[in-house]
Write a protein that holds these residues in place. Sequence first.
Motif, PDB file in Angstrom:
ATOM      1  N   PRO A 172       0.819  -1.212   0.000  1.00  0.00           N
ATOM      2  CA  PRO A 172       0.000   0.000   0.000  1.00  0.00           C
ATOM      3  C   PRO A 172       0.851   1.260   0.000  1.00  0.00           C
ATOM      4  CG  PRO A 172       0.131  -0.871   2.204  1.00  0.00           C
ATOM      5  CD  PRO A 172       0.866  -1.850   1.326  1.00  0.00           C
ATOM      6  N   VAL A 173       0.254   2.342  -0.396  1.00  0.00           N
ATOM      7  CA  VAL A 173       0.892   3.660  -0.315  1.00  0.00           C
ATOM      8  C   VAL A 173       0.087   4.494   0.662  1.00  0.00           C
ATOM      9  CG1 VAL A 173       1.440   5.785  -1.548  1.00  0.00           C
ATOM     10  CG2 VAL A 173       1.799   3.578  -2.655  1.00  0.00           C
ATOM     11  N   THR A 174       0.727   4.920   1.735  1.00  0.00           N
ATOM     12  CA  THR A 174       0.039   5.773   2.705  1.00  0.00           C
ATOM     13  C   THR A 174       0.466   7.230   2.599  1.00  0.00           C
ATOM     14  OG1 THR A 174       1.699   5.227   4.372  1.00  0.00           O
ATOM     15  CG2 THR A 174      -0.276   3.875   4.331  1.00  0.00           C
ATOM     16  N   VAL A 175       1.619   7.469   1.999  1.00  0.00           N
ATOM     17  CA  VAL A 175       2.084   8.833   1.735  1.00  0.00           C
ATOM     18  C   VAL A 175       2.630   8.862   0.317  1.00  0.00           C
ATOM     19  CG1 VAL A 175       3.674  10.680   2.360  1.00  0.00           C
ATOM     20  CG2 VAL A 175       2.686   9.256   4.153  1.00  0.00           C
ATOM     21  N   ASP A 176       1.946   9.540  -0.587  1.00  0.00           N
ATOM     22  CA  ASP A 176       2.417   9.689  -1.967  1.00  0.00           C
ATOM     23  C   ASP A 176       2.957  11.101  -2.109  1.00  0.00           C
ATOM     24  OD1 ASP A 176       2.952   9.531  -4.603  1.00  0.00           O
ATOM     25  OD2 ASP A 176       0.937   8.988  -5.246  1.00  0.00           O
ATOM     26  N   ASN A 177       4.291  11.205  -2.216  1.00  0.00           N
ATOM     27  CA  ASN A 177       4.911  12.517  -2.038  1.00  0.00           C
ATOM     28  C   ASN A 177       5.224  13.265  -3.326  1.00  0.00           C
ATOM     29  OD1 ASN A 177       7.380  11.289  -2.961  1.00  0.00           O
ATOM     30  ND2 ASN A 177       7.624  10.453  -0.905  1.00  0.00           N
ATOM     31  N   SER A 178       4.976  12.651  -4.497  1.00  0.00           N
ATOM     32  CA  SER A 178       5.225  13.322  -5.782  1.00  0.00           C
ATOM     33  C   SER A 178       6.644  13.868  -5.879  1.00  0.00           C
ATOM     34  CB  SER A 178       4.213  14.449  -6.000  1.00  0.00           C
ATOM     35  OG  SER A 178       2.899  13.953  -5.982  1.00  0.00           O
ATOM     36  N   GLU A 179       7.624  13.098  -5.375  1.00  0.00           N
ATOM     37  CA  GLU A 179       8.998  13.587  -5.396  1.00  0.00           C
ATOM     38  C   GLU A 179       9.542  13.702  -6.808  1.00  0.00           C
ATOM     39  OE1 GLU A 179      12.018  11.783  -6.279  1.00  0.00           O
ATOM     40  OE2 GLU A 179      10.631  10.296  -7.042  1.00  0.00           O
ATOM     41  N   TRP A 180       8.902  13.029  -7.772  1.00  0.00           N
ATOM     42  CA  TRP A 180       9.389  13.090  -9.147  1.00  0.00           C
ATOM     43  C   TRP A 180       9.368  14.516  -9.694  1.00  0.00           C
ATOM     44  CZ3 TRP A 180       5.889  14.956 -12.663  1.00  0.00           C
ATOM     45  CH2 TRP A 180       4.542  14.920 -12.282  1.00  0.00           C
ATOM     46  N   ILE A 181       8.486  15.344  -9.153  1.00  0.00           N
ATOM     47  CA  ILE A 181       8.460  16.748  -9.594  1.00  0.00           C
ATOM     48  C   ILE A 181       9.774  17.431  -9.227  1.00  0.00           C
ATOM     49  CG2 ILE A 181       7.293  18.964  -9.310  1.00  0.00           C
ATOM     50  CD1 ILE A 181       4.728  17.395  -8.709  1.00  0.00           C
ATOM     51  N   TRP A 182      10.283  17.133  -8.034  1.00  0.00           N
ATOM     52  CA  TRP A 182      11.576  17.688  -7.609  1.00  0.00           C
ATOM     53  C   TRP A 182      12.708  17.148  -8.476  1.00  0.00           C
ATOM     54  CZ3 TRP A 182      12.382  21.120  -3.448  1.00  0.00           C
ATOM     55  CH2 TRP A 182      11.225  21.458  -2.743  1.00  0.00           C
ATOM     56  N   ALA A 183      12.625  15.863  -8.804  1.00  0.00           N
ATOM     57  CA  ALA A 183      13.673  15.262  -9.626  1.00  0.00           C
ATOM     58  C   ALA A 183      13.727  15.914 -11.007  1.00  0.00           C
ATOM     59  CB  ALA A 183      13.434  13.760  -9.754  1.00  0.00           C
ATOM     60  N   PHE A 184      12.563  16.148 -11.606  1.00  0.00           N
ATOM     61  CA  PHE A 184      12.538  16.801 -12.908  1.00  0.00           C
ATOM     62  C   PHE A 184      13.089  18.216 -12.821  1.00  0.00           C
ATOM     63  CE2 PHE A 184       9.907  13.357 -14.394  1.00  0.00           C
ATOM     64  CZ  PHE A 184      10.097  13.350 -15.765  1.00  0.00           C
ATOM     65  N   ALA A 185      12.707  18.937 -11.770  1.00  0.00           N
ATOM     66  CA  ALA A 185      13.206  20.304 -11.605  1.00  0.00           C
ATOM     67  C   ALA A 185      14.723  20.314 -11.428  1.00  0.00           C
ATOM     68  CB  ALA A 185      12.524  20.957 -10.406  1.00  0.00           C
ATOM     69  N   TYR A 186      15.225  19.388 -10.634  1.00  0.00           N
ATOM     70  CA  TYR A 186      16.668  19.319 -10.381  1.00  0.00           C
ATOM     71  C   TYR A 186      17.417  19.018 -11.673  1.00  0.00           C
ATOM     72  CZ  TYR A 186      20.802  18.538  -7.464  1.00  0.00           C
ATOM     73  OH  TYR A 186      22.030  18.638  -6.865  1.00  0.00           O
ATOM     74  N   ASP A 187      16.933  18.031 -12.433  1.00  0.00           N
ATOM     75  CA  ASP A 187      17.585  17.692 -13.698  1.00  0.00           C
ATOM     76  C   ASP A 187      17.514  18.854 -14.684  1.00  0.00           C
ATOM     77  OD1 ASP A 187      18.375  15.209 -12.921  1.00  0.00           O
ATOM     78  OD2 ASP A 187      16.774  14.125 -13.934  1.00  0.00           O
TER      79      ASP A 187
END
Length: 226
Positions: A172-187
């Motif tokens: 299960p996922v109890t916290v979905d943090n959308s960290e991929w947005i940060w990864a795209f911004a960083y790249d």
Amino acid sequence: MRRTVLRWMGMGMLAVAGVVQAAPDQRIALTIDDLPWQRLDERNDPELAQRYAQLLAALTAAQVPVVGFVNEVKLEQGGQVQPARVQMLRDWRDAGLELGNHTRGHVDLHAIGLEAYEQDILDGEKTLRPLLAERGQAPRWFRHPYLRAGRTPQQRAALATFLDQHGYRIAPVTVDNSEWIWAFAYDHVRDTETDPALREARLRQLRRGYVPYMLNKLDYYEDQSR
């Protein structure tokens, strides 16, 4: 990689208004989707091996349960399995971290239907299952791509039965943090900003903002759980 967080409660003791109650011992299990690495074929990253080593070191240092979910299509290049990419999974396993099944091609159950989806799950363990068997292990966790688990109760139940028959539990996922947005911004900053000083300033800003963002996400979902 897309990161999600699974949170669970341990037990302690807390006295409230003269009554001894169980107090939450809050711990975090980390799950990371799309192994061995996100967007492998989209860019030539000469620092990939170094970054992977840094990721494994950080995860093992945290001493928390970690499951990485594999898309076996990412092990291939030109239709051929790449030993270096399989070695990334082996390094993960040998670091004491767990590997799970995320389907072979990161497919959408709602788009391809149950029969094709189940086949993609089996195709997603052709390398994974023998790799874990080298250490007497077997894949036991499954994560639905896009978190889509079925359009109807009947489809969800049929998939759950299929997974159970093949030794999988749904993670299960109890916290979905959308960290991929940060990864795209960083790249984006790292790859497009030509002014070295400005690039470093913006990257530093992203690094400093990342942890507070994650803590806010934890607080938000903790509040939702109540």
